[in-house]
Design a protein around this motif. Structure first.
Motif, PDB file in Angstrom:
ATOM      1  N   ASP A   1       0.835  -1.204   0.000  1.00 11.77           N
ATOM      2  CA  ASP A   1       0.000   0.000   0.000  1.00 11.77           C
ATOM      3  C   ASP A   1       0.868   1.251   0.000  1.00 11.77           C
ATOM      4  OD1 ASP A   1      -2.386  -1.368  -0.050  1.00 11.77           O
ATOM      5  OD2 ASP A   1      -2.855  -1.058   2.065  1.00 11.77           O
ATOM      6  N   SER A   2       0.298   2.323  -0.527  1.00  7.12           N
ATOM      7  CA  SER A   2       0.991   3.608  -0.592  1.00  7.12           C
ATOM      8  C   SER A   2      -0.013   4.727  -0.361  1.00  7.12           C
ATOM      9  CB  SER A   2       1.639   3.768  -1.980  1.00  7.12           C
ATOM     10  OG  SER A   2       0.620   3.907  -2.969  1.00  7.12           O
ATOM     11  N   SER A   3       0.434   5.939  -0.570  1.00  8.59           N
ATOM     12  CA  SER A   3      -0.443   7.105  -0.429  1.00  8.59           C
ATOM     13  C   SER A   3      -1.645   7.030  -1.369  1.00  8.59           C
ATOM     14  CB  SER A   3       0.338   8.384  -0.713  1.00  8.59           C
ATOM     15  OG  SER A   3       1.321   8.579   0.274  1.00  8.59           O
ATOM     16  N   ALA A   4      -1.497   6.356  -2.491  1.00 13.56           N
ATOM     17  CA  ALA A   4      -2.615   6.230  -3.441  1.00 13.56           C
ATOM     18  C   ALA A   4      -3.787   5.497  -2.802  1.00 13.56           C
ATOM     19  CB  ALA A   4      -2.163   5.507  -4.705  1.00 13.56           C
ATOM     20  N   GLN A   5      -3.518   4.426  -2.073  1.00 11.37           N
ATOM     21  CA  GLN A   5      -4.586   3.683  -1.408  1.00 11.37           C
ATOM     22  C   GLN A   5      -5.191   4.497  -0.263  1.00 11.37           C
ATOM     23  OE1 GLN A   5      -1.619   2.069  -2.293  1.00 11.37           O
ATOM     24  NE2 GLN A   5      -2.649   1.132  -4.037  1.00 11.37           N
TER      25      GLN A   5
ATOM     26  N   GLU B   1      -5.482   7.747  -0.122  1.00 11.98           N
ATOM     27  CA  GLU B   1      -6.360   8.769  -0.714  1.00 11.98           C
ATOM     28  C   GLU B   1      -7.667   8.167  -1.194  1.00 11.98           C
ATOM     29  OE1 GLU B   1      -6.170  12.070  -0.631  1.00 11.98           O
ATOM     30  OE2 GLU B   1      -4.405  11.750   0.610  1.00 11.98           O
ATOM     31  N   LYS B   2      -7.609   6.997  -1.843  1.00 10.45           N
ATOM     32  CA  LYS B   2      -8.843   6.343  -2.310  1.00 10.45           C
ATOM     33  C   LYS B   2      -9.766   6.033  -1.142  1.00 10.45           C
ATOM     34  CE  LYS B   2      -7.025   3.888  -6.336  1.00 10.45           C
ATOM     35  NZ  LYS B   2      -6.738   2.547  -6.890  1.00 10.45           N
TER      36      LYS B   2
ATOM     37  N   ARG C   1     -11.288   9.150   0.445  1.00 10.96           N
ATOM     38  CA  ARG C   1     -12.343   9.747  -0.386  1.00 10.96           C
ATOM     39  C   ARG C   1     -13.621   8.915  -0.331  1.00 10.96           C
ATOM     40  NH1 ARG C   1      -8.244  10.337  -4.178  1.00 10.96           N
ATOM     41  NH2 ARG C   1      -9.104   8.646  -5.412  1.00 10.96           N
TER      42      ARG C   1
ATOM     43  N   GLU D   1      -1.352   9.180   7.759  1.00  9.95           N
ATOM     44  CA  GLU D   1      -1.747   9.870   6.530  1.00  9.95           C
ATOM     45  C   GLU D   1      -3.264   9.776   6.331  1.00  9.95           C
ATOM     46  OE1 GLU D   1      -0.615   9.481   1.834  1.00  9.95           O
ATOM     47  OE2 GLU D   1       0.902   8.862   3.295  1.00  9.95           O
TER      48      GLU D   1
ATOM     49  N   GLU E   1      -7.507  -0.984  -3.685  1.00  7.05           N
ATOM     50  CA  GLU E   1      -6.202  -1.433  -4.218  1.00  7.05           C
ATOM     51  C   GLU E   1      -5.555  -0.338  -5.009  1.00  7.05           C
ATOM     52  OE1 GLU E   1      -6.643  -5.149  -6.230  1.00  7.05           O
ATOM     53  OE2 GLU E   1      -7.643  -6.037  -4.542  1.00  7.05           O
TER      54      GLU E   1
END
Length: 146
Positions: free
Chosen positions: A37-41, A43-44, A47, A108, A146
């Motif tokens: 996992d990263s910041s992209a997950q 943020e998803k 949201r 985060e 994901e």
């Protein structure tokens, strides 16, 4: 990233006999960062969750979101959401993110939820916590991004 969301009338988390976070009506969000996992997950997930329509409107239909109701969020880290129970009787947790990564992504996620104007209370990453809640409904939703 995985989350277990519970619609609550109230919830609190206690560490070493001290209440460190508590909310009134809203969501208890148990969250687990998974390996990769990263910041992209983050943020998803941040949201998606506040927009989930799991609160009832004037017609007793689940049409309102946390943002619509002005509810609060208690966010608690829970690596056991990564449990693999496919073999034997002892769950494995090797798919959870390493603690240092998990903690950073947890923090985060808290910041991303707060940035949306949601009143957020938290647990303590890695601590032995006792969580108390009054589940409203009961409504409990599992989600993963994901």
């Amino acid at each position: 990233m995985r989350a277990l969301i519970q619609r609550v009338r109230q919830a609190s988390v206690t560490v070493d006999g001290q209440v460190i976070g508590e909310i009134g009506a809203g969501m208890l969000i148990l969250v687990c960062a998974m390996d990769g996992d990263s910041s992209a997950q983050v943020e998803k997930l941040a949201r998606k969750i506040p927009k989930m329509r799991i609160f009832t409107d004037e017609n007793d239909k689940m049409n309102l979101s946390l943002l619509d109701t002005g509810g609060q969020a208690l966010i608690v880290s829970q690596f056991t959401l990564a449990a693999d129970t496919s073999r034997g009787n002892r769950p494995g947790f090797s798919t959870a993110a390493r603690p240092e990564v998990g903690k950073a992504l947890y923090e985060e996620f808290i910041a991303a939820m707060s940035a949306q104007g949601i009143t957020v209370a938290t647990g303590e990453f890695g601590a032995d916590m006792q969580v108390a809640l009054i589940n409203d409904g009961p409504v409990t939703i599992w989600t993963e991004v994901e």
